[in-house]
Design a protein around this motif. Structure first.
Motif, PDB file in Angstrom:
ATOM      1  N   LEU A 117       0.874  -1.153  -0.003  1.00 32.90           N
ATOM      2  CA  LEU A 117       0.013  -0.167   0.108  1.00 32.90           C
ATOM      3  C   LEU A 117       0.936   1.329   0.147  1.00 32.90           C
ATOM      4  O   LEU A 117       1.840   1.328   0.887  1.00 32.90           O
ATOM      5  N   ARG A 118       0.649   2.364  -0.975  1.00 29.45           N
ATOM      6  CA  ARG A 118       1.432   3.285  -0.970  1.00 29.45           C
ATOM      7  C   ARG A 118       0.493   4.633  -1.158  1.00 29.45           C
ATOM      8  O   ARG A 118      -0.646   4.644  -1.304  1.00 29.45           O
ATOM      9  N   CYS A 119       1.133   5.766  -0.710  1.00 31.61           N
ATOM     10  CA  CYS A 119       0.416   7.100  -0.482  1.00 31.61           C
ATOM     11  C   CYS A 119       0.176   7.587  -1.952  1.00 31.61           C
ATOM     12  O   CYS A 119       0.837   6.912  -2.932  1.00 31.61           O
ATOM     13  N   ALA A 120      -0.493   8.459  -2.072  1.00 38.08           N
ATOM     14  CA  ALA A 120      -0.902   9.054  -3.283  1.00 38.08           C
ATOM     15  C   ALA A 120       0.309   9.472  -4.177  1.00 38.08           C
ATOM     16  O   ALA A 120       0.502   9.114  -5.458  1.00 38.08           O
ATOM     17  N   SER A 121       1.310  10.037  -3.434  1.00 39.45           N
ATOM     18  CA  SER A 121       2.606  10.742  -4.269  1.00 39.45           C
ATOM     19  C   SER A 121       3.309   9.431  -4.700  1.00 39.45           C
ATOM     20  O   SER A 121       4.024   9.462  -5.719  1.00 39.45           O
TER      21      SER A 121
ATOM     22  N   SER B 230       2.839   6.533  -5.144  1.00 45.29           N
ATOM     23  CA  SER B 230       2.255   5.669  -6.079  1.00 45.29           C
ATOM     24  C   SER B 230       2.033   6.134  -7.541  1.00 45.29           C
ATOM     25  O   SER B 230       1.924   5.519  -8.432  1.00 45.29           O
ATOM     26  N   ALA B 231       2.139   7.812  -7.443  1.00 47.20           N
ATOM     27  CA  ALA B 231       1.987   8.229  -8.646  1.00 47.20           C
ATOM     28  C   ALA B 231       0.357   7.906  -9.387  1.00 47.20           C
ATOM     29  O   ALA B 231       0.527   7.897 -10.780  1.00 47.20           O
ATOM     30  N   GLY B 232      -0.276   7.467  -8.647  1.00 48.44           N
ATOM     31  CA  GLY B 232      -1.795   7.160  -9.218  1.00 48.44           C
ATOM     32  C   GLY B 232      -1.751   5.802  -9.761  1.00 48.44           C
ATOM     33  O   GLY B 232      -2.680   5.381 -10.222  1.00 48.44           O
ATOM     34  N   ARG B 233      -0.698   4.815  -9.756  1.00 48.80           N
ATOM     35  CA  ARG B 233      -0.774   3.708 -10.242  1.00 48.80           C
ATOM     36  C   ARG B 233      -1.325   2.688  -9.071  1.00 48.80           C
ATOM     37  O   ARG B 233      -1.146   2.821  -7.858  1.00 48.80           O
ATOM     38  N   GLY B 234      -2.228   1.645  -9.637  1.00 51.53           N
ATOM     39  CA  GLY B 234      -2.670   0.699  -8.610  1.00 51.53           C
ATOM     40  C   GLY B 234      -4.076   0.894  -8.272  1.00 51.53           C
ATOM     41  O   GLY B 234      -4.658   1.556  -8.981  1.00 51.53           O
ATOM     42  N   THR B 235      -4.484  -0.062  -7.411  1.00 54.08           N
ATOM     43  CA  THR B 235      -5.844  -0.037  -7.108  1.00 54.08           C
ATOM     44  C   THR B 235      -6.166   0.986  -6.178  1.00 54.08           C
ATOM     45  O   THR B 235      -5.522   0.965  -5.081  1.00 54.08           O
ATOM     46  N   VAL B 236      -7.182   1.813  -6.153  1.00 57.10           N
ATOM     47  CA  VAL B 236      -7.576   3.000  -5.585  1.00 57.10           C
ATOM     48  C   VAL B 236      -8.007   2.192  -4.201  1.00 57.10           C
ATOM     49  O   VAL B 236      -9.103   1.772  -4.151  1.00 57.10           O
ATOM     50  N   ILE B 237      -7.726   2.603  -2.902  1.00 58.89           N
ATOM     51  CA  ILE B 237      -8.225   2.334  -1.730  1.00 58.89           C
ATOM     52  C   ILE B 237      -9.037   3.571  -1.081  1.00 58.89           C
ATOM     53  O   ILE B 237      -8.125   4.598  -0.645  1.00 58.89           O
ATOM     54  N   SER B 238     -10.040   3.624  -1.139  1.00 63.99           N
ATOM     55  CA  SER B 238     -10.522   4.813  -0.557  1.00 63.99           C
ATOM     56  C   SER B 238     -10.413   5.151   0.948  1.00 63.99           C
ATOM     57  O   SER B 238     -10.183   4.104   1.841  1.00 63.99           O
TER      58      SER B 238
END
Ligand SMILES: [Zn+2]
Length: 249
Positions: free
Chosen positions: A177-181, A183-191
């Motif tokens: 699990l990565r933070c938004a910055s 991950s650069a928006g890659r991967g499955t979004v976890i709200s």
């Protein structure tokens, strides 16, 4: 020949020959075991109804060296679930949990935390069948966690900053699990909402988790169900054999 006694949860049974059964149990002291119950399908047999799936029993068995199957010699019912035998949703949920326990537990490796967690989940549904959905989510998250497949829910796998605030998190293909910055928006979004649900399982018992999350919107419930399903499928490298009926996609 060695004789053992343990508490065990019956997960599944198969007919063998004319009168016998092979029974798979999750036991407290030995983990997953497979055994033969001789003559248990005869009308009068010493096992009675104790080998029905999801019954909690006290089990005495013996094993011979180099044999995978143990032999059941005696059982005593500690907790039966006959009252739920006509509830199709509960039975399907129980089968699903049973299947996952068989898939995730290596044979004959005791795991007391897993055993207690599983028992607490079966018990929570028995006490309150309408909590099934919540308990299944709880079970899935803890199963992943106890077997070492749940990502760290507290800090970013890359920059190690603690998660917080309203930003979504991203699940990478390596299941971290990565933070938004990072991950650069890659991967499955976890709200944020799904993340809160995941965190809540860590702090609560199954009935408490069900109680505190009953008001969660359908959208979040569905997203959590899809996430756990995805994680489990990734770990198994296939989809689970059984699937709770209420998961819609
Ligand atoms: Zn980061």
């Amino acid at each position: 020949m060695a004789v053992f006694e343990t508490e065990a949860l019956v997960l599944r049974s198969y007919n063998l020959a004319e009168a016998d059964k092979i029974v798979v149990c999750l036991s407290r002291s030995t983990g997953l075991i497979r055994g033969v119950a001789k003559n248990c399908r005869k009308l009068k047999n010493r096992f009675g109804a104790s080998l029905e799936p999801f019954t909690l029993i006290n089990l005495t068995y013996f094993e011979k060296e180099h044999q995978e199957l143990v032999s059941f010699s005696q059982t005593e019912i500690l907790r039966s679930r006959f009252n739920l035998s006509s509830d199709a949703a509960v039975l399907s949920g129980f089968s699903y949990m049973g299947d996952l326990l068989m898939d995730f537990s290596p044979p004959r490796q005791a795991n007391d935390n897993l055993y207690r967690m599983a028992l607490a989940c079966f018990e929570a549904v028995s006490q309150s069948p309408s909590d099934l959905e919540w308990v299944l989510r709880y079970f899935e998250v803890w199963l992943l966690k106890l077997e070492g497949f749940l990502p760290d829910l507290r800090t970013c796998a890359n920059c190690h900053k603690a998660f917080g605030g309203d930003e979504p998190l991203y699940l990478g293909s390596d299941l971290s699990l990565r933070c938004a910055s990072c991950s650069a928006g890659r991967g499955t979004v976890i709200s944020k909402q799904v993340h809160q649900q995941l965190r809540a399982t860590e702090k609560l018992s199954p009935p408490k988790f069900a109680e505190e999350t009953r008001g969660v919107p359908a959208e979040t419930r569905e997203a959590l169900a899809q996430l756990t399903y995805k994680l489990i499928s990734r770990v198994l490298e296939r989809t689970p054999r059984a699937r709770p009926t209420f998961v819609t996609s």
